[in-house]
Design an enzyme around this catalytic site. Structure first.
Site, PDB file in Angstrom:
ATOM      1  N   ASP A 165       0.879  -0.818   0.435  1.00 47.25           N
ATOM      2  CA  ASP A 165       0.444   0.301  -0.298  1.00 47.25           C
ATOM      3  C   ASP A 165       0.791   1.512  -0.398  1.00 47.25           C
ATOM      4  OD1 ASP A 165       0.939  -0.897   2.594  1.00 47.25           O
ATOM      5  OD2 ASP A 165      -0.895  -0.151   4.310  1.00 47.25           O
TER       6      ASP A 165
ATOM      7  N   ARG B 167     -10.093   0.894   7.011  1.00 49.15           N
ATOM      8  CA  ARG B 167      -9.499  -0.051   5.954  1.00 49.15           C
ATOM      9  C   ARG B 167     -10.568   0.435   4.384  1.00 49.15           C
ATOM     10  NH1 ARG B 167      -5.039  -2.193   6.961  1.00 49.15           N
ATOM     11  NH2 ARG B 167      -4.455  -3.060   9.444  1.00 49.15           N
TER      12      ARG B 167
HETATM   13  P1  IMP Z   1       7.439   1.738   6.461  1.00 49.11           P
HETATM   14  O1  IMP Z   1       8.647   0.417   6.625  1.00 49.11           O
HETATM   15  O2  IMP Z   1       7.626   2.223   7.596  1.00 49.11           O
HETATM   16  O3  IMP Z   1       8.081   2.087   5.276  1.00 49.11           O
HETATM   17  O4  IMP Z   1       6.482   1.088   6.725  1.00 49.11           O
HETATM   18  C1  IMP Z   1       5.082   0.176   5.795  1.00 49.11           C
HETATM   19  C2  IMP Z   1       4.474  -0.132   6.989  1.00 49.11           C
HETATM   20  O5  IMP Z   1       3.642   0.644   7.364  1.00 49.11           O
HETATM   21  C3  IMP Z   1       3.158   0.187   5.039  1.00 49.11           C
HETATM   22  O6  IMP Z   1       3.174  -1.306   5.081  1.00 49.11           O
HETATM   23  C4  IMP Z   1       2.251   0.241   5.835  1.00 49.11           C
HETATM   24  O7  IMP Z   1       0.950  -0.705   6.614  1.00 49.11           O
HETATM   25  C5  IMP Z   1       2.747   1.377   6.987  1.00 49.11           C
HETATM   26  N1  IMP Z   1       2.367   2.445   6.953  1.00 49.11           N
HETATM   27  C6  IMP Z   1       3.139   3.093   6.405  1.00 49.11           C
HETATM   28  N2  IMP Z   1       2.098   4.725   6.075  1.00 49.11           N
HETATM   29  C7  IMP Z   1       0.862   4.552   6.351  1.00 49.11           C
HETATM   30  C8  IMP Z   1       0.282   5.514   6.789  1.00 49.11           C
HETATM   31  O8  IMP Z   1      -0.100   7.331   6.273  1.00 49.11           O
HETATM   32  N3  IMP Z   1      -1.326   5.203   6.741  1.00 49.11           N
HETATM   33  C9  IMP Z   1      -1.485   3.546   6.889  1.00 49.11           C
HETATM   34  N4  IMP Z   1      -0.536   2.974   7.286  1.00 49.11           N
HETATM   35  C10 IMP Z   1       0.612   3.169   7.412  1.00 49.11           C
HETATM   36 MG    MG Z   2       1.524  -2.601   4.731  1.00 48.53          MG
END
Ligand code: IMP
Ligand code: MG
Length: 184
Positions: A96, A162
């Protein structure tokens, strides 16, 4: 007022664009490629994206968590691993949003241990400004220049929202209202 980041029409257009590009790229693979959905956030995106891929593909699902509330915890937990044997296959990771990049970096390394032909990353959103881990995103729906927390279309706030069919930025009042509901 809700700040909509991607409405239903834009989501469909984005899935058509990315699905067509991926389908064209993967139509001559020797072994069937695998579309891998990162649950739970990418479930909606995966469902709409694969409908636009006009070639034979396999689908699988992996579950990882690293987020709590409106920020990443940085701690990655693999809750469900991939079932499909990916040796010698192209894997398209369907995510996502890439935020810090930590989750995707972990995931790509995890998958590479299983000897795929290659790993392609396809994300609906890229929060480029927040990146701390170096990851290559091959296909992206929309790049965001500001650090904003998104909800809807699979993206959640502590499990909520969601089911909203478009993506938007919730305001503080809405977060407060949701916290009250969650506390009950
Ligand atoms: P990262 O490891 O910080 O890149 O986190 C990515 C994960 O965090 C993704 O798989 C998303 O499910 C969640 N995530 C990151 N940003 C958002 C947001 O703005 N809303 C909801 N979930 C988020
Ligand atoms: Mg995710």
């Amino acid at each position: 007022m809700k700040e909509v980041v991607m409405n239903e029409e834009e989501i469909l257009d984005t899935c058509k664009r990315l699905g067509f590009a991926l389908g064209s790229k993967l139509k001559n693979e020797e072994k069937l490629p695998v579309f891998l959905c990162v649950m739970k956030g990418a479930l909606n995106f995966m469902a709409d994206l694969i409908k636009q891929v006009k070639t034979d593909i396999l689908c699988d699902y992996i579950q990882i968590s690293s987020y709590e509330g409106t920020s990443s915890t940085g701690k990655i937990i693999l809750k469900r691993d991939i079932e499909q044997d990916i040796e010698g296959r192209t894997v398209v990771v369907v995510e996502d949003v890439i935020d810090l990049g930590t989750t995707m970096k972990y995931l790509v390394e995890h998958l590479k241990q299983k000897n795929p032909k290659r790993v392609i990353v396809c994300a609906l959103f890229d929060k480029k400004v927040n990146r701390i881990s170096d990851v290559k995103i091959d296909y992206v729906g929309k790049v965001l220049d500001e650090n904003k927390f998104l909800v809807g279309y699979g993206l959640d706030y502590n499990g909520l929202l969601r089911n909203v069919p478009y993506v938007y930025i919730p305001d503080e009042e809405e977060i407060k209202r949701l916290d009250e509901k969650l506390a009950k």
